[in-house]
Design a protein around this motif. Structure first.
Motif, PDB file in Angstrom:
ATOM      1  N   TRP A 120     -30.810 -26.635   7.663  1.00 57.44           N
ATOM      2  CA  TRP A 120     -30.996 -27.518   8.813  1.00 57.44           C
ATOM      3  C   TRP A 120     -32.394 -28.127   8.835  1.00 57.44           C
ATOM      4  CZ3 TRP A 120     -28.812 -30.933  11.213  1.00 57.44           C
ATOM      5  CH2 TRP A 120     -29.119 -31.337  12.525  1.00 57.44           C
ATOM      6  N   ASP A 121     -33.413 -27.367   8.427  1.00 58.92           N
ATOM      7  CA  ASP A 121     -34.761 -27.922   8.361  1.00 58.92           C
ATOM      8  C   ASP A 121     -34.828 -29.078   7.368  1.00 58.92           C
ATOM      9  OD1 ASP A 121     -35.555 -26.081  10.204  1.00 58.92           O
ATOM     10  OD2 ASP A 121     -36.639 -24.796   8.799  1.00 58.92           O
ATOM     11  N   GLY A 122     -34.109 -28.933   6.261  1.00 56.45           N
ATOM     12  CA  GLY A 122     -34.104 -30.008   5.280  1.00 56.45           C
ATOM     13  C   GLY A 122     -33.346 -31.237   5.744  1.00 56.45           C
ATOM     14  N   ALA A 123     -32.289 -31.019   6.514  1.00 49.84           N
ATOM     15  CA  ALA A 123     -31.400 -32.133   6.889  1.00 49.84           C
ATOM     16  C   ALA A 123     -31.741 -32.785   8.217  1.00 49.84           C
ATOM     17  CB  ALA A 123     -29.956 -31.622   6.944  1.00 49.84           C
ATOM     18  N   ALA A 125     -34.104 -34.371  10.089  1.00 50.78           N
ATOM     19  CA  ALA A 125     -34.644 -35.696  10.363  1.00 50.78           C
ATOM     20  C   ALA A 125     -33.659 -36.796   9.990  1.00 50.78           C
ATOM     21  CB  ALA A 125     -35.967 -35.889   9.622  1.00 50.78           C
ATOM     22  N   LEU A 126     -33.044 -36.682   8.813  1.00 54.26           N
ATOM     23  CA  LEU A 126     -32.100 -37.699   8.371  1.00 54.26           C
ATOM     24  C   LEU A 126     -30.798 -37.627   9.154  1.00 54.26           C
ATOM     25  CD1 LEU A 126     -32.803 -37.322   4.569  1.00 54.26           C
ATOM     26  CD2 LEU A 126     -33.117 -39.432   5.877  1.00 54.26           C
ATOM     27  N   TRP A 127     -30.414 -36.422   9.533  1.00 56.98           N
ATOM     28  CA  TRP A 127     -29.178 -36.255  10.299  1.00 56.98           C
ATOM     29  C   TRP A 127     -29.281 -36.977  11.644  1.00 56.98           C
ATOM     30  CZ3 TRP A 127     -24.974 -33.708   8.298  1.00 56.98           C
ATOM     31  CH2 TRP A 127     -23.893 -33.529   9.164  1.00 56.98           C
ATOM     32  N   ALA A 135     -28.967 -36.618   4.221  1.00 60.71           N
ATOM     33  CA  ALA A 135     -29.311 -35.343   4.857  1.00 60.71           C
ATOM     34  C   ALA A 135     -28.795 -34.171   4.038  1.00 60.71           C
ATOM     35  CB  ALA A 135     -28.743 -35.296   6.272  1.00 60.71           C
ATOM     36  N   VAL A 136     -27.581 -34.288   3.518  1.00 58.95           N
ATOM     37  CA  VAL A 136     -27.023 -33.224   2.678  1.00 58.95           C
ATOM     38  C   VAL A 136     -27.845 -33.079   1.401  1.00 58.95           C
ATOM     39  CG1 VAL A 136     -25.022 -32.500   1.328  1.00 58.95           C
ATOM     40  CG2 VAL A 136     -24.691 -33.480   3.609  1.00 58.95           C
ATOM     41  N   THR A 137     -28.238 -34.213   0.824  1.00 64.32           N
ATOM     42  CA  THR A 137     -29.064 -34.173  -0.375  1.00 64.32           C
ATOM     43  C   THR A 137     -30.401 -33.487  -0.101  1.00 64.32           C
ATOM     44  OG1 THR A 137     -28.054 -36.188  -1.276  1.00 64.32           O
ATOM     45  CG2 THR A 137     -30.222 -35.586  -2.120  1.00 64.32           C
ATOM     46  N   ALA A 138     -31.009 -33.802   1.038  1.00 61.87           N
ATOM     47  CA  ALA A 138     -32.284 -33.177   1.398  1.00 61.87           C
ATOM     48  C   ALA A 138     -32.125 -31.670   1.581  1.00 61.87           C
ATOM     49  CB  ALA A 138     -32.827 -33.812   2.678  1.00 61.87           C
TER      50      ALA A 138
END
Length: 247
Positions: A120-123, A125-127, A135-138
């Motif tokens: 969730w931390d990776g996704a 901002a883009l989500w 977001a999934v890629t991040a």
């Protein structure tokens, strides 16, 4: 961890109270015809409350920044978008179970906010801006980076990284292993680690690579993107909870 609904609703109510507009009373002996309105709370108190409220909104209404209008009445109250988002979120918190039951759909809900923090931390901002495929890629990149950090390796990535770290062979110098259970010689031990390697390959070959390399793909539907995030969340938990074996 599930959200504490009572606590969250109290924080939302406090924010609405602080941002309520009113006309300050005239000083004694002075009659003013000004239409100026003020907020009940000070700017300092509102900003402090907003810091907490925004995190609640990100959990309850992940797309509030793009879906709630932010171009109305800002000259009157700069917190207009927050206020409407808070009102919507409060309804969700208060009546979500009732609404789902009334619509005949009271099945468990899938929420990105309760997935593994790496995902969730990776996704996040883009989500929030509706870029679900990115977001999934991040999230995939974040899981890969955290796995690299855990085994202190930068020479392998993605599928090869997980094949090496979850290999059934003993660790070697510079090649530590991740173990999900102690090696008791059982089929379960072998199956668990082979399955993790295969699952990781599926995540990166079947989800991450197409999302990254296929130009012109339409945006992922939110539900499909959630399912993809959930796959990486499973992998992230395995990596996070695995014990490290090194020589």
């Amino acid at each position: 961890m599930a959200i504490d609904v009572d606590w969250a609703r109290k924080e939302l109510a406090n924010f609405l109270q602080l941002t309520e507009l009113y006309r300050p009373p005239d000083p004694p002996g002075v009659v003013s015809f000004s239409s100026h309105l003020s907020t009940r709370g000070s700017s300092k108190d509102i900003v402090a409350s907003a810091q907490v409220v925004e995190q609640i909104l990100d959990r309850v209404l992940p797309r509030w920044r793009t879906e709630v209008p932010d171009n109305h009445n800002k000259t009157i109250n700069r917190w207009y978008q927050h206020i409407e988002a808070v009102q919507r979120a409060d309804v969700v918190l208060a009546r979500d179970a009732e609404v789902r039951a009334g619509l005949g759909d009271d099945a468990p809900q899938l929420s990105a906010a309760v997935m593994h923090p790496w995902v969730w931390d990776g996704a996040r901002a883009l989500w929030g801006s509706g870029h679900y495929r990115e977001a999934v890629t991040a999230a995939a990149k974040k899981v890969n980076a955290e796995a690299q950090n855990k085994v202190s390796r930068r020479d392998l990535n993605e599928t090869k990284l997980f094949q090496n770290t979850f290999s059934l062979s003993d660790p070697k110098p510079g090649e530590p292993r991740l173990r999900l259970m102690a090696d008791d010689g059982s089929d379960t031990y072998r199956s668990l680690h082979r399955g993790t390697m295969a699952f990781a390959e599926g995540c990166y070959a079947g989800i991450r690579n197409p999302n990254t390399h296929e130009d012109g793909l339409p945006e992922l539907p939110e539900r499909e993107a959630l399912e993809q995030l959930a796959a990486f969340s499973v992998l992230a938990r395995w990596v996070d909870t695995a014990s490290l074996e090194a020589v």
